[in-house]
Scaffold this active site. Sequence first.
Site, PDB file in Angstrom:
ATOM      1  N   GLY A   1       0.837  -1.191   0.000  1.00  0.00           N
ATOM      2  CA  GLY A   1       0.000   0.000   0.000  1.00  0.00           C
ATOM      3  C   GLY A   1       0.872   1.241   0.000  1.00  0.00           C
ATOM      4  O   GLY A   1       2.016   1.202   0.465  1.00  0.00           O
TER       5      GLY A   1
ATOM      6  N   GLN B   1       3.121   9.989   1.121  1.00  0.00           N
ATOM      7  CA  GLN B   1       4.432   9.333   1.200  1.00  0.00           C
ATOM      8  C   GLN B   1       5.341   9.674   0.035  1.00  0.00           C
ATOM      9  O   GLN B   1       6.548   9.443   0.104  1.00  0.00           O
ATOM     10  CB  GLN B   1       4.249   7.816   1.291  1.00  0.00           C
ATOM     11  CG  GLN B   1       3.588   7.368   2.584  1.00  0.00           C
ATOM     12  CD  GLN B   1       3.416   5.866   2.615  1.00  0.00           C
ATOM     13  OE1 GLN B   1       2.441   5.347   2.106  1.00  0.00           O
ATOM     14  NE2 GLN B   1       4.380   5.172   3.193  1.00  0.00           N
TER      15      GLN B   1
ATOM     16  N   CYS C   1       5.696   0.008   7.351  1.00  0.00           N
ATOM     17  CA  CYS C   1       5.365   1.178   6.534  1.00  0.00           C
ATOM     18  C   CYS C   1       6.588   1.545   5.708  1.00  0.00           C
ATOM     19  O   CYS C   1       7.699   1.567   6.241  1.00  0.00           O
ATOM     20  CB  CYS C   1       4.979   2.338   7.449  1.00  0.00           C
ATOM     21  SG  CYS C   1       4.537   3.841   6.565  1.00  0.00           S
ATOM     22  N   LEU C   2       6.379   1.842   4.416  1.00  0.00           N
ATOM     23  CA  LEU C   2       7.511   2.181   3.553  1.00  0.00           C
ATOM     24  C   LEU C   2       8.196   3.472   4.016  1.00  0.00           C
ATOM     25  O   LEU C   2       9.354   3.700   3.685  1.00  0.00           O
ATOM     26  CB  LEU C   2       7.046   2.321   2.099  1.00  0.00           C
ATOM     27  CG  LEU C   2       6.511   1.027   1.465  1.00  0.00           C
ATOM     28  CD1 LEU C   2       5.989   1.290   0.065  1.00  0.00           C
ATOM     29  CD2 LEU C   2       7.585  -0.062   1.449  1.00  0.00           C
TER      30      LEU C   2
ATOM     31  N   HIS D   1      -4.642   1.613   7.356  1.00  0.00           N
ATOM     32  CA  HIS D   1      -3.284   2.168   7.467  1.00  0.00           C
ATOM     33  C   HIS D   1      -3.079   3.289   6.428  1.00  0.00           C
ATOM     34  O   HIS D   1      -2.567   4.362   6.757  1.00  0.00           O
ATOM     35  CB  HIS D   1      -2.281   1.020   7.264  1.00  0.00           C
ATOM     36  CG  HIS D   1      -0.844   1.421   7.245  1.00  0.00           C
ATOM     37  ND1 HIS D   1       0.087   0.922   8.138  1.00  0.00           N
ATOM     38  CD2 HIS D   1      -0.138   2.248   6.420  1.00  0.00           C
ATOM     39  CE1 HIS D   1       1.279   1.441   7.870  1.00  0.00           C
ATOM     40  NE2 HIS D   1       1.165   2.244   6.822  1.00  0.00           N
ATOM     41  N   GLU D   2      -3.497   3.027   5.183  1.00  0.00           N
ATOM     42  CA  GLU D   2      -3.268   4.016   4.106  1.00  0.00           C
ATOM     43  C   GLU D   2      -4.166   5.240   4.275  1.00  0.00           C
ATOM     44  O   GLU D   2      -3.733   6.376   4.023  1.00  0.00           O
ATOM     45  CB  GLU D   2      -3.472   3.387   2.731  1.00  0.00           C
ATOM     46  CG  GLU D   2      -2.568   2.199   2.400  1.00  0.00           C
ATOM     47  CD  GLU D   2      -1.099   2.426   2.690  1.00  0.00           C
ATOM     48  OE1 GLU D   2      -0.636   3.578   2.605  1.00  0.00           O
ATOM     49  OE2 GLU D   2      -0.402   1.444   3.024  1.00  0.00           O
TER      50      GLU D   2
ATOM     51  N   HIS E   1      -2.730   7.583   6.674  1.00  0.00           N
ATOM     52  CA  HIS E   1      -1.669   8.435   6.105  1.00  0.00           C
ATOM     53  C   HIS E   1      -2.251   9.759   5.594  1.00  0.00           C
ATOM     54  O   HIS E   1      -1.642  10.819   5.752  1.00  0.00           O
ATOM     55  CB  HIS E   1      -0.982   7.735   4.926  1.00  0.00           C
ATOM     56  CG  HIS E   1       0.178   6.879   5.307  1.00  0.00           C
ATOM     57  ND1 HIS E   1       1.302   7.375   5.931  1.00  0.00           N
ATOM     58  CD2 HIS E   1       0.409   5.551   5.120  1.00  0.00           C
ATOM     59  CE1 HIS E   1       2.172   6.382   6.124  1.00  0.00           C
ATOM     60  NE2 HIS E   1       1.649   5.257   5.639  1.00  0.00           N
TER      61      HIS E   1
END
Length: 182
Positions: free
Chosen positions: A57, A62, A104-105, A146-147, A150
């Site tokens: 995701g 990000q 998380c990236l 989660h996304e 963000h």
Amino acid sequence: MLGMSETQTSAKLLPILIYPDAVLRKQARLVTRADADEVRALVPSMFATMYKAPGIGLAANQIGSLLRVIVVDVAPKETPAPIALINPEIIAKSDELATQEEGCLSIPDQYAEVTRPARVKVRYQDVQGVKKEIDADGLLSACLQHEIDHLNGVLFVDYLSPLKRNMLLRKLAKAVKEQKAR
Ligand code: NI
């Protein structure tokens, strides 16, 4: 969803912002008709960036965009199931909770268990602007929550106890420092 040819012609890899970049804490804004061209260019690049990482995701914050756009794909690599969600919104969530390990990236190589509603219903628009809904459970449910977090400047570490969060962020800071020294 975009066809493969369109993805290949316009996709470019974007640098992923790493914690504590301030953009990760910003509220993203609603996408309007005026953003259509930008979103059409953004989505293939977000997919390409997510797959390359690799991740399941990615939210626009990000990669430094403050539009309410997320991309997800929780399917096995052999059977990709990309979903781009514009202006995603959780419209229902279960009372039942589920705990999953998350990463998380933007917080690379750090993982922790996070408890969230087990199931969610998400309303969104696809890249053509068509209104859709998804009923999600399991990994997709956690990933969508989660996304969407963000887009509101919220990170999975915010759900941890202060002790756990500080430990994880200290480890991240150390790893980032070592990476830079290399
Ligand atoms: Ni993330």
